[in-house]
Design an enzyme around this catalytic site. Structure first.
Site, PDB file in Angstrom:
ATOM      1  N   LYS A  42       0.802  -1.224   0.000  1.00  0.00           N
ATOM      2  CA  LYS A  42       0.000   0.000   0.000  1.00  0.00           C
ATOM      3  C   LYS A  42       0.836   1.276   0.000  1.00  0.00           C
ATOM      4  O   LYS A  42       0.421   2.279  -0.579  1.00  0.00           O
ATOM      5  CB  LYS A  42      -1.003   0.006   1.146  1.00  0.00           C
ATOM      6  CG  LYS A  42      -0.478  -0.190   2.532  1.00  0.00           C
ATOM      7  CD  LYS A  42      -1.632  -0.229   3.525  1.00  0.00           C
ATOM      8  CE  LYS A  42      -1.168  -0.568   4.927  1.00  0.00           C
ATOM      9  NZ  LYS A  42      -0.849  -2.001   5.088  1.00  0.00           N
ATOM     10  N   THR A  43       2.005   1.259   0.628  1.00  0.00           N
ATOM     11  CA  THR A  43       2.837   2.470   0.612  1.00  0.00           C
ATOM     12  C   THR A  43       3.298   2.786  -0.803  1.00  0.00           C
ATOM     13  O   THR A  43       3.187   3.922  -1.274  1.00  0.00           O
ATOM     14  CB  THR A  43       4.043   2.304   1.547  1.00  0.00           C
ATOM     15  OG1 THR A  43       3.584   2.121   2.886  1.00  0.00           O
ATOM     16  CG2 THR A  43       4.942   3.535   1.491  1.00  0.00           C
TER      17      THR A  43
ATOM     18  N   GLU B  31      -2.593   6.451   2.378  1.00  0.00           N
ATOM     19  CA  GLU B  31      -2.508   5.047   2.764  1.00  0.00           C
ATOM     20  C   GLU B  31      -3.572   4.797   3.823  1.00  0.00           C
ATOM     21  O   GLU B  31      -3.767   5.610   4.728  1.00  0.00           O
ATOM     22  CB  GLU B  31      -1.110   4.767   3.307  1.00  0.00           C
ATOM     23  CG  GLU B  31      -0.827   3.327   3.615  1.00  0.00           C
ATOM     24  CD  GLU B  31       0.654   3.082   3.844  1.00  0.00           C
ATOM     25  OE1 GLU B  31       0.968   2.226   4.682  1.00  0.00           O
ATOM     26  OE2 GLU B  31       1.481   3.741   3.188  1.00  0.00           O
TER      27      GLU B  31
END
Length: 475
Positions: free
Chosen positions: A143-144, A186
């Site tokens: 996700k980052t 995020e």
């Protein structure tokens, strides 16, 4: 419920929604000073920087210095090292993350003074609500990187974006303020924090089991992801993940040709990949990624799907993805010693480790040495067999002492126990031991892959400095 607690709950019920208006100085009109407990965290420091930029007076505390704290100080924040009740000073609102214990002295002092104490996720949700278009990226891993890719692509397409990133983008850092139309963030599933968000577009990369110490089982985790999607304006999910069968997504992405957005003609060269973007059966532009790893094709497809959802031109999407140069601690080269390169990666879940090892084998030309630090006892215990399985084929393997984070010692999930179940592994507890091992093992042309989400990144940098003749004190 005590009278005071009822009063505080009522105050918070009224006060927190005030955040949901404009993040100019009309936001919390009578508030000047905000205190952050754990201000050095990657998310907390980004939010603190955002508020400083909006004119608030920001102070905070943490247990140790880091680069993010130094940047905040340079921006005018007052920061204390160590948690003490007197640190909150004249603060009017206190923000704390989920990692802060209930008995934290600053938290208790704030409550005793009748100050509102809000969670990090509440503040993030409030900031996000000030934007018309909010993209929230969730998933067990990736996700980052996907958040940062999405930010680069949207900025290239729309001319600006504000992004809250759970890592250090090489260009944006962890907080980039560059536009008022789009906010990309995020969305962390830990303690169901992502359910505080109400995004216009919710992205789910994968729903692999994690944080089971909170959710109890994989089914509860899956239900949380479903709720995250249901609360959004549109859900954009990976076609190959089970989440796609549990909800009705507006858009799917993935390598499967059944995906709405997918990749054709995927080719790799020295660990970096290119592909042709396809949407709804139509071949679009060529995308060339400037980061390592085939898993990043999925991240790029997620970002592309978001941009296509907003009807941005494919050629601008491709340009934006190519501009992304990576996240620190995501296959980042941190130095060299004796002709070998050292690469650090944040991988701490078995699936992430598998992806990192695959990429390392693609680019390594000599001996590969892997140094892995388990992150939390509960995660190691929950996925013990998976860790053993993914690491059992590594020939030169170091298991570094566990990074406990918020947890107490548990022998069943500690690094030593994991090392004892891996025939080729050695267990190391200090930087000094790591230096001695590497000095006798590293060879020219080789690669040292350092894996983990804890302090192994800094331990590896310290070891490198010592190996290369720097006399700084070793732990």
């Amino acid at each position: 419920m005590l009278k005071f607690e009822k009063f505080l709950f009522f105050w918070l019920f009224l006060a927190i929604p005030l955040i949901y208006y404009h993040m100019e100085k009309t936001f919390w009109q009578d508030v000047e000073h905000i205190f952050f407990i754990g201000i050095g965290g990657v998310s907390m420091s980004g939010l603190a920087a955002y508020l400083i930029g909006k004119g608030f007076s920001v102070s905070g505390s943490d247990i140790a210095e880091n680069g993010r704290i130094a940047r905040l100080r340079a921006s005018g924040a007052r920061i204390f090292i160590g948690h003490r009740s007197e640190n909150i000073g004249e603060a009017q609102i206190v923000v704390c993350s989920s990692a802060i214990k209930q008995n934290n002295p600053e938290r208790l002092a704030a409550l005793a003074k009748g100050l509102p104490v809000i969670g990090r996720a509440d503040l993030l949700s409030a900031i996000a609500s000030d934007y018309k278009n909010v993209v929230a990226v969730a998933g067990c891993h990736g996700k980052t990187t996907a958040t940062a890719m999405c930010a680069h692509a949207i900025e290239n397409c729309a001319g600006g974006v504000t992004a809250h990133i759970g890592g250090e983008d090489t260009e944006y850092g962890n907080m980039h303020v560059g536009g008022e139309r789009f906010f990309v963030t995020e969305a962390c599933e830990y303690m169901a924090n992502f359910l505080k968000l109400r995004p216009s577009a919710a992205v789910v990369l994968n729903t692999d089991a994690d944080h089971l110490d909170f959710y109890g089982n994989a089914q509860n985790l899956a239900l949380a992801y479903c709720e995250f999607c249901e609360k959004s304006g549109a859900s954009i999910v990976c076609r190959e993940d089970k989440i796609a069968e549990l909800i009705r997504p507006e858009l799917t992405f993935g390598l499967s040709p059944k995906s709405d957005v997918c990749a054709e003609d995927v080719v790799g060269l020295n660990g970096k990949y290119a592909f042709t973007l396809r949407a709804y059966g139509e071949m679009l532009d060529k995308v060339r990624l400037n980061v390592y790893g085939k898993h990043n094709v999925y991240n790029a497809l997620a970002a592309a799907a978001v941009c296509l959802h907003y009807r941005f031109p494919p050629y601008l999407i491709a340009e934006g993805l190519e501009k992304f140069k990576g996240i620190r601690r995501r296959f980042e080269q941190i130095g060299r010693y004796a002709g070998a390169r050292f690469i650090a990666d944040y991988a701490h879940h078995p699936s992430e480790i598998a992806a990192a090892l695959q990429t390392a084998h693609e680019i390594a030309r000599g001996k590969l040495i892997v140094v892995f630090q388990p992150h939390t006892y509960s995660r190691t215990k929950a996925f013990f067999d998976a860790f053993v399985n993914v690491l059992s084929g590594v020939e030169n393997l170091v298991i570094y002492k566990t990074y406990p984070a918020r947890e107490y010692f548990d022998e069943a999930g500690c690094a030593l126990t994991l090392a004892e179940h891996l025939d080729s592994a050695i267990y190391i507890e200090t930087v000094k031991e790591l230096v001695l091992y590497l000095r006798g093992t590293v060879s020219a042309g080789g690669t040292v892959l350092v894996l983990g989400a804890g302090d192994i990144y800094y331990a590896a940098k310290e070891a490198l400095a010592r190996l290369n003749g720097n006399d700084q004190k070793m732990r």
